[in-house]
Design an enzyme around this catalytic site. Sequence first.
Site, mmCIF file in Angstrom:
data_model
loop_
_atom_site.group_PDB
_atom_site.id
_atom_site.type_symbol
_atom_site.label_atom_id
_atom_site.label_comp_id
_atom_site.label_asym_id
_atom_site.label_seq_id
_atom_site.Cartn_x
_atom_site.Cartn_y
_atom_site.Cartn_z
ATOM 1 C CB SER A 16 11.141 29.376 26.278
ATOM 2 O OG SER A 16 11.435 30.919 26.665
ATOM 3 C CB THR B 298 14.121 29.153 31.709
ATOM 4 O OG1 THR B 298 14.623 28.326 30.672
ATOM 5 C CG2 THR B 298 13.471 28.395 32.619
ATOM 6 C CG ASP B 299 15.625 29.321 26.313
ATOM 7 O OD1 ASP B 299 16.332 28.914 27.535
ATOM 8 O OD2 ASP B 299 15.384 28.195 25.559
ATOM 9 C CB THR C 149 12.007 23.343 30.483
ATOM 10 O OG1 THR C 149 12.735 23.724 29.490
ATOM 11 C CG2 THR C 149 12.304 21.926 31.015
#
Length: 321
Positions: free
Chosen positions: A56, A87-88, A13
């Site tokens: 991600s 972030t995932d 992101t």
Amino acid sequence: MKKKILIITTGGTIAMKYDSEKGVIPSDELIDFLQKFPKLNATANIDILEFANIPSPYMTPEKMFELAKYVDLKIIDYDGIVITHGTDTLEETAYMLDLTLTTRKPVIFTAAMRSGDELGLDGPRNIVGSVRVAAHPSSIDKGVLVVMNDEIHTARDVIKVDTGRVDSFESPGYGTLGYIDSDDIIYHRQIIQRDSVWTDVIEPNVDLIKMVSGMDNRFLNCSLDNNAKGIVLEAFGRGNIPPYLVETIDKLVKNNIIVILVSRAYTGRVLPEYGYSGGGKDLVNHGVVMGGDLKGPKARIKLMCLLGKYKDPETVKKMFL
């Protein structure tokens, strides 16, 4: 004298922007932005390299391990490295590098919860904070760290706990390692437990299975039928499962498939405490290995590394503890 810091971008992101037709999608503008960002260049002498530009969820264990080898090669010429990531899967990639990197220099992961054109975007602040942490002398020999929302976490303990907030990363049960203040980097606790698995290869054929009430043995049998090399079982509580799964666990162990037991609870350790059929103590007697307080995704990463380094299942079991 300013430190020399390398920023490696991998996508996520933090490298995305909103498109009115497609939604939030990858953009190629991050590197150009970073090269011209005055606050960043005032903090350290910065070089920037793109390793990948992928969402991600596209990250794989093989790609994580490739990144680890890339970092080990590049960090020779730098005082520290900052890696931007989605972030995932950030917590898994960070832990993979924490296990396999050979350097003592700071390696910092950071990300953003908001894309590049959202109001109050968090990416630039997280990147500057990460560079400050990477350049700080107290960051040496602390393993891989994760910096988000002015907080510093260890790669081993941090998890993503929320889908959208900027404070979505926490270290449940342990808390932050430190924080970023306007004038300094503050560390307020020691790192007691760290593991290293220096290996040339990993074994990606490791499954993660989460226990839910009434669950049958379909998923365990699927791992058996597809020649999994290892299974991480997220069990109930202290490490307990229903009794009717024990027979399948026996089959897995007898086929040299290593079964690591962790808890689906958010904090705490598994323990060989309960002696009933399917209890933790009973499972240890059947050859299952206790995974301590590691969460399932990270226990899976660790097992991949150990299976890559050691071909003997009994050695892997001993080294996991």
